[in-house]
Motif scaffolding. Structure first.
Motif: not given
Length: 648
Positions: A608-637
């Motif tokens: 879901d790109p909504a969170m990253e879009n909001m972070l961009k609009e707020a001009d924050t320094h951010y990192h996306i992790i877990g399934d929000a970055e790439k869908v995977g398993n518990i180990k990946d997260a």
């Protein structure tokens, strides 16, 4: 007061006293370099010795140079390996632990590296995956191999090792194959009845004892029962144990099953703890040397119970010590709630056969730098973690360990994220322990946790202005809009979260792990054609279900579904849906399901790109992790959360 007095009582093994009854069994790591001990391997085992393990048995260690079991395995095939072994033994002895390799000849289970000659075996029988049948090893070759076992053991003793384990279990490798009627079809003195099949193992024991003397531990690993038609049974196991004792072994490591029958030797998640304990208990009645039990002994209470109740003298605790090197110390100090929980997923073994290094889903830091040794950052920052799933919780903890001020905001009223849903299906209960552990870790570290707190753009621009943001808000189930005209539809997550209840006749689109676990969860425990039983059909486009998994957990899940009568249709593409009908194509023909009550979507997840879009609009320094970055398993997260946070 020691809560586990039986577990932490010293034990006499031959002429050696071991400080407690927690032994670590062999687990392949692929940390060796062409058979030689590396600094990483020394650190790996030294960490478990420091953590309190009484005796460590290393991964398989080959006794001759021709046949390699795994690309990163250890060897002791000649004197050039002795210095590395001395370094390893000295490191482990620093903490009062004992160490010994598992001596092994892979034979027909050797890794087929280029240039490897035809594999040898007791007879022409090999595992089903072989592309060429093995050749029967000759008696002359056996005499050389017996001497190689003795010479390897002598090198271990010269390096300061405390003994050796002789691997004759699981119909695995040369000795295990000779013992098993599944593989040994010989008619000479090394085949036929149980005495002929046992002869090679006894001769190896006798050779090692002759070369190394009595002040050197000899342990033999056996399968007390191979759990297979035509294989060794418990009567055989008792007799074998008696002969092994008579040949001079100091203790017996009782396992069960075979490496080829999935889930029999290495048990699947969700199966009972102490999986081979009944074998150990029975064999213990018939010998006078200590018996060790192995198999899903992942918590201190079950280990202490097994010893207290006379089922074993020693507990082999492998994966739990891999997951948390401080397992023993934490248990001894009464801090078992702080033990990082092993969930039995077996991802520690995923990739091992392809040369990948050992890894753990719950412990992201098996390397020299880890959660316990991570250093504080030079520049302290304010860090906001959005999302309290496994990736977010790990990131928040590591960022706090780095000395940052950390706030974790979770939109729901509890931590866990997707873990809370993933724990619902059958055999997934252990995931609840992960959430408990990670929550406790965050609280002890002093992370500020805000539940029921969705993060808004206004919060980012005001309260959290200047914060470095780590967002792990997960992914959403894929809903195929064209198929939502059906009279009742829902996602698998809706069912597992208790948000929706399906009817009696259910069609699930998607035969991955989520679709199959949901089918298993919904299907009747007993397939007895009771009128109110749910009838479940899975439609999967691929050639087979759960294509991305291969371990015993997958095997048992599929077996359960089959026994419950779940109908699985592969190579099936759903083409259209109306209010009452579901059409799909298979092998060029169209089929229609017209009697279903509920359509369930288990077709994967989307970011879901909504969170990253909001972070961009707020001009924050951010990192996306877990399934929000790439869908995977518990180990990946968890691993991604660790990697991002340790570099902030």
């Amino acid at each position: 007061m020691n809560k586990y007095p039986h577990l932490f009582e010293p034990i006499q093994i031959g002429e050696t006293v071991v400080k407690n009854r927690v032994f670590m069994p062999p687990i392949s790591t692929n940390l060796a370099n062409k058979g030689y001990i590396t600094d990483e391997l020394v650190s790996h085992y030294a960490a478990r010795a420091k953590g309190g393990v009484g005796l460590i048995i290393t991964e398989v260690t080959t006794v001759e140079p021709t046949y390699i079991y795994l690309p990163g395995d250890i060897s002791i095939a000649d004197d050039s390996y002795i210095p590395g072994w001395k370094k390893l033994a000295d490191a482990v002895h620093t903490y009062g632990a004992k160490i010994m390799p598992q001596l092994f000849h892979p034979a027909y289970m050797a890794f087929p590296l280029p240039g490897t000659p035809q594999l040898i075996a007791p007879s022409t029988v090999g595992p089903s995956y072989l592309k060429q049948a093995p050749r029967p090893v000759t008696i002359e070759e056996l005499k050389v191999i017996i001497k190689q076992f003795g010479e390897a053991a002598a090198r271990v003793k010269q390096a300061g090792g405390d003994g050796v384990e002789i691997h004759a279990a699981h119909a695995h490798g040369l000795l295990g194959g000779f013992l098993s009627p599944l593989y040994n079809k010989r008619t000479d003195e090394y085949g036929g009845d149980i005495n002929g099949r046992l002869r090679l193992t006894l001769e190896v024991i006798e050779e090692v004892r002759k070369v190394c003397g009595t002040d050197f531990i000899i342990d033999v690993r056996i399968s007390g029962d191979e759990y297979s038609d035509g294989g060794l049974n418990l009567n055989d196991g008792i007799y074998i144990a008696k002969q092994i004792e008579n040949a001079g072994a100091d203790f017996i490591h009782v396992s069960g099953g075979t490496t080829i029958k999935r889930g029999s030797s290495i048990p699947a998640p969700g199966t009972k703890q102490g999986s081979h304990a009944l074998l150990a208990e029975e064999i213990k009645k018939h010998v006078n040397i200590p018996i060790a039990s192995v198999g899903r002994i992942t918590e201190p209470w079950i280990a202490d119970e097994l010893i207290a109740n006379g089922k074993t003298d020693i507990c082999m605790i492998g994966r739990a010590n891999l997951c948390d090197p401080e397992f023993v110390n934490k248990a001894m100090e009464g801090n078992e709630m702080d033990i990082r929980p092993c969930i039995g997923c077996l991802r520690c073994l995923n990739g091992i056969m392809f040369g990948k290094r050992v890894a753990c889903s719950i412990n992201p830091s098996l390397e020299l730098e880890n959660e316990d040794t991570i250093t504080e950052a030079n520049q302290k920052k304010n860090v906001l973690v959005i999302g309290g799933g496994p990736a977010g919780m790990e990131a928040a903890y590591v960022a706090k360990k780095r000395g940052h001020h950390v706030v974790l905001c979770e939109a729901e009223n509890d931590l866990g994220g997707q873990l809370n849903i993933a724990a619902v299906p059958i055999a997934k209960q252990d995931l609840t322990k992960v959430t408990q552990y990670m929550r406790r870790k965050l609280q002890h570290a002093g992370v500020e946790i805000r539940l029921s707190t969705p993060v808004t753009k206004e919060m980012l621009e005001n309260e959290f202005a200047g914060y470095e943001v780590i967002a792990g808000t997960g992914a959403k189930p894929i809903i195929i809009n064209a198929f939502t005209g059906f009279k009742q539809w829902m996602s698998a997550d809706d069912i597992l979260a208790g948000k929706a209840v399906p009817g009696r006749k259910v069609v699930i689109i998607g035969g991955g792990s989520v679709g199959c676990e949901t089918a298993d969860y919904l299907a009747p425990l007993v397939n007895d054609r009771f009128p109110r039983n749910k009838a479940i059909t899975i439609l999967e486009m691929a050639d087979e279900i759960i294509m991305n998994e291969s371990g015993p957990g997958r095997s048992l899940l599929v077996q359960r579904m089959m026994s419950k009568g779940v109908e699985v249709v592969c190579k099936a593409k759903v083409t259209k849906v109306d209010e009452t009908n579901i059409w799909y194509e298979k092998d060029g023909q169209e089929h229609c399901i017209s009697d279903a009550d509920t359509l369930v979507f288990a077709a994967g997840y989307r970011i879901d790109p909504a969170m990253e879009n909001m972070l961009k609009e707020a001009d924050t320094h951010y990192h996306i992790i877990g399934d929000a970055e790439k869908v995977g398993n518990i180990k990946d997260a968890i691993h991604r959360g660790y990697e991002i946070a340790k570099d902030i």
